[in-house]
Design a protein around this motif. Structure first.
Motif, PDB file in Angstrom:
ATOM      1  N   GLU A  72      -8.315  17.624  -4.742  1.00 43.38           N
ATOM      2  CA  GLU A  72      -9.102  16.939  -5.890  1.00 43.38           C
ATOM      3  C   GLU A  72      -8.365  16.158  -6.812  1.00 43.38           C
ATOM      4  O   GLU A  72      -7.287  16.553  -7.330  1.00 43.38           O
ATOM      5  CB  GLU A  72      -9.550  18.311  -6.661  1.00 43.38           C
ATOM      6  N   ASN A  73      -8.884  15.075  -7.137  1.00 44.95           N
ATOM      7  CA  ASN A  73      -8.158  14.135  -8.062  1.00 44.95           C
ATOM      8  C   ASN A  73      -7.193  13.390  -7.526  1.00 44.95           C
ATOM      9  O   ASN A  73      -6.192  12.723  -8.212  1.00 44.95           O
ATOM     10  CB  ASN A  73      -7.790  14.794  -9.495  1.00 44.95           C
ATOM     11  N   SER A  74      -6.718  13.492  -6.263  1.00 42.46           N
ATOM     12  CA  SER A  74      -5.581  12.824  -5.458  1.00 42.46           C
ATOM     13  C   SER A  74      -6.076  11.416  -5.178  1.00 42.46           C
ATOM     14  O   SER A  74      -7.152  11.117  -5.233  1.00 42.46           O
ATOM     15  CB  SER A  74      -5.103  13.655  -4.439  1.00 42.46           C
ATOM     16  N   SER A  75      -5.009  10.421  -4.969  1.00 40.70           N
ATOM     17  CA  SER A  75      -5.431   9.215  -4.422  1.00 40.70           C
ATOM     18  C   SER A  75      -5.308   9.299  -2.801  1.00 40.70           C
ATOM     19  O   SER A  75      -4.755   9.994  -2.335  1.00 40.70           O
ATOM     20  CB  SER A  75      -4.459   8.292  -4.984  1.00 40.70           C
ATOM     21  N   LEU A  76      -6.189   8.375  -2.354  1.00 41.50           N
ATOM     22  CA  LEU A  76      -6.358   8.275  -1.049  1.00 41.50           C
ATOM     23  C   LEU A  76      -5.817   6.603  -0.634  1.00 41.50           C
ATOM     24  O   LEU A  76      -6.064   5.910  -1.088  1.00 41.50           O
ATOM     25  CB  LEU A  76      -7.479   8.363  -0.152  1.00 41.50           C
ATOM     26  N   ILE A  77      -4.549   6.608   0.018  1.00 37.91           N
ATOM     27  CA  ILE A  77      -3.960   5.236   0.568  1.00 37.91           C
ATOM     28  C   ILE A  77      -4.262   4.984   2.049  1.00 37.91           C
ATOM     29  O   ILE A  77      -4.078   6.062   2.727  1.00 37.91           O
ATOM     30  CB  ILE A  77      -2.333   5.132   0.165  1.00 37.91           C
ATOM     31  N   ILE A  78      -5.019   3.919   2.145  1.00 37.96           N
ATOM     32  CA  ILE A  78      -5.405   3.458   3.642  1.00 37.96           C
ATOM     33  C   ILE A  78      -4.329   2.368   4.027  1.00 37.96           C
ATOM     34  O   ILE A  78      -4.332   1.346   3.422  1.00 37.96           O
ATOM     35  CB  ILE A  78      -6.620   3.137   3.757  1.00 37.96           C
ATOM     36  N   GLN A  79      -3.712   2.691   5.087  1.00 37.40           N
ATOM     37  CA  GLN A  79      -3.099   1.336   5.686  1.00 37.40           C
ATOM     38  C   GLN A  79      -3.752   1.048   7.065  1.00 37.40           C
ATOM     39  O   GLN A  79      -3.496   1.892   8.128  1.00 37.40           O
ATOM     40  CB  GLN A  79      -1.692   1.720   5.761  1.00 37.40           C
ATOM     41  N   VAL A  80      -4.530  -0.099   7.062  1.00 42.06           N
ATOM     42  CA  VAL A  80      -4.973  -0.477   8.497  1.00 42.06           C
ATOM     43  C   VAL A  80      -3.805  -0.993   9.135  1.00 42.06           C
ATOM     44  O   VAL A  80      -3.271  -2.027   9.074  1.00 42.06           O
ATOM     45  CB  VAL A  80      -6.309  -1.562   8.144  1.00 42.06           C
ATOM     46  N   ILE A  81      -3.994  -0.645  10.601  1.00 39.00           N
ATOM     47  CA  ILE A  81      -2.827  -1.049  11.554  1.00 39.00           C
ATOM     48  C   ILE A  81      -3.625  -2.106  12.314  1.00 39.00           C
ATOM     49  O   ILE A  81      -4.730  -1.546  13.164  1.00 39.00           O
ATOM     50  CB  ILE A  81      -2.367   0.059  12.141  1.00 39.00           C
ATOM     51  N   LYS A  82      -3.268  -3.376  12.456  1.00 34.17           N
ATOM     52  CA  LYS A  82      -3.872  -4.395  13.116  1.00 34.17           C
ATOM     53  C   LYS A  82      -3.760  -4.045  14.830  1.00 34.17           C
ATOM     54  O   LYS A  82      -2.754  -3.409  15.178  1.00 34.17           O
ATOM     55  CB  LYS A  82      -3.167  -5.883  12.880  1.00 34.17           C
ATOM     56  N   ALA A  83      -4.706  -4.428  15.435  1.00 35.97           N
ATOM     57  CA  ALA A  83      -4.845  -4.136  16.832  1.00 35.97           C
ATOM     58  C   ALA A  83      -4.136  -5.202  17.562  1.00 35.97           C
ATOM     59  O   ALA A  83      -3.985  -6.304  17.064  1.00 35.97           O
ATOM     60  CB  ALA A  83      -6.408  -4.262  17.301  1.00 35.97           C
ATOM     61  N   SER A  84      -3.254  -4.753  18.576  1.00 34.70           N
ATOM     62  CA  SER A  84      -2.552  -5.696  19.278  1.00 34.70           C
ATOM     63  C   SER A  84      -2.477  -5.073  20.823  1.00 34.70           C
ATOM     64  O   SER A  84      -2.601  -3.819  21.092  1.00 34.70           O
ATOM     65  CB  SER A  84      -1.119  -6.062  18.745  1.00 34.70           C
ATOM     66  N   ALA A  85      -2.589  -6.083  21.761  1.00 38.10           N
ATOM     67  CA  ALA A  85      -2.365  -5.629  22.939  1.00 38.10           C
ATOM     68  C   ALA A  85      -1.360  -6.755  23.871  1.00 38.10           C
ATOM     69  O   ALA A  85      -1.157  -7.764  23.425  1.00 38.10           O
ATOM     70  CB  ALA A  85      -3.636  -5.684  23.810  1.00 38.10           C
TER      71      ALA A  85
END
Length: 135
Positions: A72-85
């Motif tokens: 509760e009251n914490s931050s959510l950091i989201i790092q989106v990892i690009k797709a690669s093949a």
């Protein structure tokens, strides 16, 4: 039997993000119990582009799902990892989501995924006001 959303008092919309965040909340709660801490200041997720999540929805659902928890009251950091093949024929590296799974160099659709399918809790920062605990 009530849905998981109902148990958490959350709306049924945004079900993709909701299901993912509920898993994160439950997992962090288990870690908090095992490690004996009672408050989290930040959770960082690494999420592959192929999950097709909307970060702002994830943050909203996280804020609601974390009420009454150690997050509760914490931050959510989201790092989106690009797709690669990597094309199995010509070895070119490309983003299969941008090309429909077709190699931009040779037109082959046989490839090996390198990144973009990840979903992991990269880090959990414990709040500064934790009591010291020694086993």
């Amino acid at each position: 039997m009530p849905t998981r959303a109902a148990v958490y008092g959350l709306p049924q919309s945004d079900m993709h993000e909701l299901g993912l965040i509920i898993e994160v909340v439950e997992h962090v709660e288990r870690i908090a119990t095992e490690q004996h801490f009672n408050a989290v200041s930040e959770v960082e997720l690494h999420i592959g582009e192929s999950f097709n999540i909307v970060p702002s929805l994830m943050r909203n659902v996280y804020k609601q799902a974390s009420v009454g928890t150690v997050m509760e009251n914490s931050s959510l950091i989201i790092q989106v990892i690009k797709a690669s093949a990597r094309c199995n024929r010509c070895k070119t590296v490309f983003n299969p989501l941008q090309t429909g799974g077709i190699c931009k160099c040779c037109g082959e659709s046989d490839y090996t995924v390198i990144s973009g399918k990840e979903f992991l809790i990269n880090s959990i920062k414990v709040a500064d006001n934790q009591p010291e605990y020694f086993e």
